[in-house]
Write a protein that holds these residues in place. Structure first.
Motif, PDB file in Angstrom:
ATOM      1  N   GLY A 187       0.853  -1.202   0.000  1.00  0.00           N
ATOM      2  CA  GLY A 187       0.000   0.000   0.000  1.00  0.00           C
ATOM      3  C   GLY A 187       0.876   1.235   0.000  1.00  0.00           C
ATOM      4  O   GLY A 187       2.075   1.140   0.299  1.00  0.00           O
ATOM      5  N   VAL A 188       0.284   2.373  -0.323  1.00  0.00           N
ATOM      6  CA  VAL A 188       1.090   3.602  -0.393  1.00  0.00           C
ATOM      7  C   VAL A 188       1.396   4.131   1.008  1.00  0.00           C
ATOM      8  O   VAL A 188       0.676   3.832   1.969  1.00  0.00           O
ATOM      9  CB  VAL A 188       0.415   4.709  -1.250  1.00  0.00           C
ATOM     10  N   ASN A 189       2.464   4.915   1.100  1.00  0.00           N
ATOM     11  CA  ASN A 189       2.856   5.475   2.394  1.00  0.00           C
ATOM     12  C   ASN A 189       1.718   6.297   3.011  1.00  0.00           C
ATOM     13  O   ASN A 189       1.010   6.995   2.301  1.00  0.00           O
ATOM     14  CB  ASN A 189       4.066   6.402   2.227  1.00  0.00           C
ATOM     15  N   GLY A 190       1.611   6.175   4.309  1.00  0.00           N
ATOM     16  CA  GLY A 190       0.655   7.014   5.029  1.00  0.00           C
ATOM     17  C   GLY A 190      -0.710   6.393   5.236  1.00  0.00           C
ATOM     18  O   GLY A 190      -1.531   6.908   5.996  1.00  0.00           O
ATOM     19  N   VAL A 191      -0.974   5.260   4.588  1.00  0.00           N
ATOM     20  CA  VAL A 191      -2.310   4.660   4.726  1.00  0.00           C
ATOM     21  C   VAL A 191      -2.485   3.927   6.062  1.00  0.00           C
ATOM     22  O   VAL A 191      -3.605   3.632   6.479  1.00  0.00           O
ATOM     23  CB  VAL A 191      -2.635   3.672   3.576  1.00  0.00           C
ATOM     24  N   GLY A 192      -1.342   3.631   6.708  1.00  0.00           N
ATOM     25  CA  GLY A 192      -1.428   2.931   7.989  1.00  0.00           C
ATOM     26  C   GLY A 192      -0.868   1.524   7.916  1.00  0.00           C
ATOM     27  O   GLY A 192      -1.235   0.649   8.716  1.00  0.00           O
ATOM     28  N   GLU A 232      12.622   1.495  11.761  1.00  0.00           N
ATOM     29  CA  GLU A 232      12.540   1.756  13.209  1.00  0.00           C
ATOM     30  C   GLU A 232      11.096   1.691  13.699  1.00  0.00           C
ATOM     31  O   GLU A 232      10.789   1.138  14.746  1.00  0.00           O
ATOM     32  CB  GLU A 232      13.141   3.131  13.544  1.00  0.00           C
ATOM     33  N   GLN A 233      10.221   2.269  12.895  1.00  0.00           N
ATOM     34  CA  GLN A 233       8.804   2.300  13.281  1.00  0.00           C
ATOM     35  C   GLN A 233       8.235   0.879  13.363  1.00  0.00           C
ATOM     36  O   GLN A 233       7.512   0.542  14.304  1.00  0.00           O
ATOM     37  CB  GLN A 233       8.040   3.116  12.241  1.00  0.00           C
ATOM     38  N   LEU A 234       8.631   0.066  12.402  1.00  0.00           N
ATOM     39  CA  LEU A 234       8.143  -1.319  12.404  1.00  0.00           C
ATOM     40  C   LEU A 234       8.704  -2.073  13.613  1.00  0.00           C
ATOM     41  O   LEU A 234       7.986  -2.838  14.275  1.00  0.00           O
ATOM     42  CB  LEU A 234       8.533  -2.032  11.108  1.00  0.00           C
TER      43      LEU A 234
HETATM   44  P1  GDP Z   1       2.361   3.865   6.684  1.00  0.00           P
HETATM   45  O1  GDP Z   1       3.162   4.979   6.118  1.00  0.00           O
HETATM   46  O2  GDP Z   1       1.393   3.313   5.681  1.00  0.00           O
HETATM   47  O3  GDP Z   1       3.194   2.784   7.300  1.00  0.00           O
HETATM   48  O4  GDP Z   1       1.430   4.496   7.804  1.00  0.00           O
HETATM   49  P2  GDP Z   1       1.552   4.471   9.393  1.00  0.00           P
HETATM   50  O5  GDP Z   1       1.334   3.108   9.916  1.00  0.00           O
HETATM   51  O6  GDP Z   1       2.786   5.178   9.783  1.00  0.00           O
HETATM   52  O7  GDP Z   1       0.265   5.329   9.780  1.00  0.00           O
HETATM   53  C1  GDP Z   1       0.071   6.669   9.352  1.00  0.00           C
HETATM   54  C2  GDP Z   1      -0.811   7.386  10.385  1.00  0.00           C
HETATM   55  O8  GDP Z   1      -2.105   6.820  10.382  1.00  0.00           O
HETATM   56  C3  GDP Z   1      -0.300   7.257  11.810  1.00  0.00           C
HETATM   57  O9  GDP Z   1      -0.474   8.496  12.456  1.00  0.00           O
HETATM   58  C4  GDP Z   1      -1.209   6.189  12.432  1.00  0.00           C
HETATM   59  O10 GDP Z   1      -1.362   6.348  13.829  1.00  0.00           O
HETATM   60  C5  GDP Z   1      -2.500   6.462  11.698  1.00  0.00           C
HETATM   61  N1  GDP Z   1      -3.374   5.284  11.632  1.00  0.00           N
HETATM   62  C6  GDP Z   1      -3.091   4.046  11.152  1.00  0.00           C
HETATM   63  N2  GDP Z   1      -4.178   3.238  11.232  1.00  0.00           N
HETATM   64  C7  GDP Z   1      -5.173   3.968  11.796  1.00  0.00           C
HETATM   65  C8  GDP Z   1      -6.563   3.696  12.132  1.00  0.00           C
HETATM   66  O11 GDP Z   1      -7.121   2.617  11.929  1.00  0.00           O
HETATM   67  N3  GDP Z   1      -7.253   4.737  12.694  1.00  0.00           N
HETATM   68  C9  GDP Z   1      -6.683   5.957  12.905  1.00  0.00           C
HETATM   69  N4  GDP Z   1      -7.451   6.914  13.453  1.00  0.00           N
HETATM   70  N5  GDP Z   1      -5.413   6.246  12.592  1.00  0.00           N
HETATM   71  C10 GDP Z   1      -4.658   5.272  12.042  1.00  0.00           C
END
Ligand code: GDP
Length: 291
Positions: free
Chosen positions: A98-103, A136-138
Motif C-alpha cells: 500500500g502507499v505510504n501514510g495509509v497505515g 525503526e517504526q516497524l
Molecule cells: P504507513 O506509512 O502506511 O506505514 O502508515 P503508518 O502506519 O505510519 O500510519 C500513518 C498514520 O495513520 C499514523 O499516524 C497512524 O497512527 C494512523 N493510523 C493508522 N491506522 C489507523 C486507524 O485505523 N485509525 C486511525 N485513526 N489512525 C490510524
C-alpha cells in the motif's frame, strides 16, 4: 471493551429518527445519506432501486421497516465476499502492500498482536529498506506486539533479500506467520511494482505467499481507489485492509471498494492503538453502518 465512536451511522440517523412513514423525502434523504457515506454512485443507485422495488412489492409504509431492509441489503452485499484469512501454510507468508501514510506499519503491528492472541508465533520483516524511519517504526510496533523482527543489515539493502531472510527465519524458527512490510513510495510506481514482484518471486523460492494484503485508508474514499489499481494489477492482492474507519463518516466505502475491486475486506482498522484491528464481519458492520 469501550464503545467505539462510530460516526458513519450519523448519515442515516436523521432519516430513521424522523417521520414514521416513508415519503418521497425519505428517498431523497436516503440517497443523500448513501452518497455522503461514500457508497459511491453505482452502489447507492443499486441499493435505492432494490429497496424501492421491495417497498412496492411488499407494500411497506414504515421507515423502521425500511431501515431493516437497508441493513439486510448491505449485509447481503458485504457477504458476497469471503473475509477469511488464509493462513494455513506454515509459515504463512503475508505481504503487506500500500502507499505510504495509509497505515501499513500500524496495521502490521496490530495484526501481529491480533495473531498472537490466537497463539500464533509471528515474525515481521522490514522490507521497506529505503526509509530508515520505516524500519525503526516497524521495530517499535513489533516490540509492542511482542513479536520478532527481521531488519535490513544496512539502509537500502535489497528488499527482496530482507523478505527472503524473514521467511527463512520463519521456516527455521518454527514460526506460524511471517508478515512482510513493503515500500509504498508512489512517485516511482513502475519501480515499486517491479520491486514488489521481485520480493514475491524471491519469497516463493522458499514458501508460497499465503496472502497479499493491500492497505487502504478509508478516509481517502474513492480517491484511494485510484492508487489501489496498480497494486491490484501487479501485486497479486488477495484481500484488503481498510484503516481509519474510526471517526470516519465514510463507512459506505467498504461496499464500493469491494464492488470496484472484486476483493474481500479481511481486516479493518479502527484506531491508532494496538488492539484496534478486527476481522471483518458483514453482519456487525451492516449494523454499525445503518445504526
Ligand atoms: P504507513 O506509512 O502506511 O506505514 O502508515 P503508518 O502506519 O505510519 O500510519 C500513518 C498514520 O495513520 C499514523 O499516524 C497512524 O497512527 C494512523 N493510523 C493508522 N491506522 C489507523 C486507524 O485505523 N485509525 C486511525 N485513526 N489512525 C490510524
Amino acid at each position: 471493551m469501550a464503545e467505539r465512536s462510530w460516526s458513519f451511522s450519523k448519515a442515516f440517523r436523521n432519516i430513521f429518527s424522523g417521520p414514521e412513514l416513508i415519503t418521497e423525502d425519505t428517498w431523497d434523504e436516503l440517497e443523500t445519506a448513501l452518497i455522503t457515506a461514500d457508497f459511491g454512485p453505482d452502489v447507492s443507485e443499486s441499493i435505492l432501486d432494490e429497496l424501492r422495488a421491495q417497498v412496492d412489492r411488499h407494500h411497506v409504509t414504515e421507515v423502521k421497516e425500511l431501515r431493516l431492509m437497508l441493513r439486510e441489503s448491505i449485509e447481503d452485499r458485504l457477504a458476497k465476499f469471503d473475509p477469511t484469512l488464509r493462513l494455513q501454510e506454515r509459515p504463512a507468508v503475508v505481504l503487506v502492500v500500500g502507499v505510504n501514510g495509509v497505515g501499513k506499519t500500524t496495521t502490521i503491528g496490530k495484526f501481529a498482536r491480533y495473531l498472537t492472541t490466537f497463539d500464533r508465533k509471528v515474525v515481521v520483516g522490514a522490507a521497506d529498506t529505503f526509509r530508515a524511519a520505516a524500519v525503526e517504526q516497524l521495530a517499535t510496533w513489533a516490540e509492542r506486539a511482542g513479536v520478532d523482527v527481521v531488519r535490513p543489515q544496512q539502509q537500502g539493502q535489497d528488499p527482496a533479500s530482507v523478505a527472503f531472510q524473514t521467511v527463512q527465519r520463519a521456516t527455521e524458527g518454527g514460526y506460524d506467520v511471517a508478515i512482510i512490510d513493503t515500500a509504498g513510495r508512489l512517485q516511482t510506481k513502475g519501480g515499486l511494482m517491479d520491486e514488489l514482484s521481485k520480493v514475491r518471486r524471491v519469497i516463493e523460492k522458499q514458501a508460497p505467499v499465503s496472502e497479499v494484503l493491500l492497505v487502504l485508508d478509508a478516509t481517502t474514499g474513492q480517491n484511494g481507489l485510484a492508487q489501489a489499481e496498480a497494486f491490484i494489477e501487479h501485486a497479486g492482492v488477495t484481500g484488503l485492509v481498510l484503516t481509519k474507519l474510526d471517526g470516519s463518516a465514510k463507512g459506505g466505502f467498504v461496499l464500493s471498494v469491494q464492488q470496484k475491486t472484486g476483493l474481500p475486506i479481511k481486516l479493518i482498522g479502527q484506531g491508532e492503538g494496538i488492539g484496534d484491528l478486527t476481522g471483518f464481519t458483514p453482519h456487525v458492520f451492516a449494523q454499525q453502518l445503518v445504526g
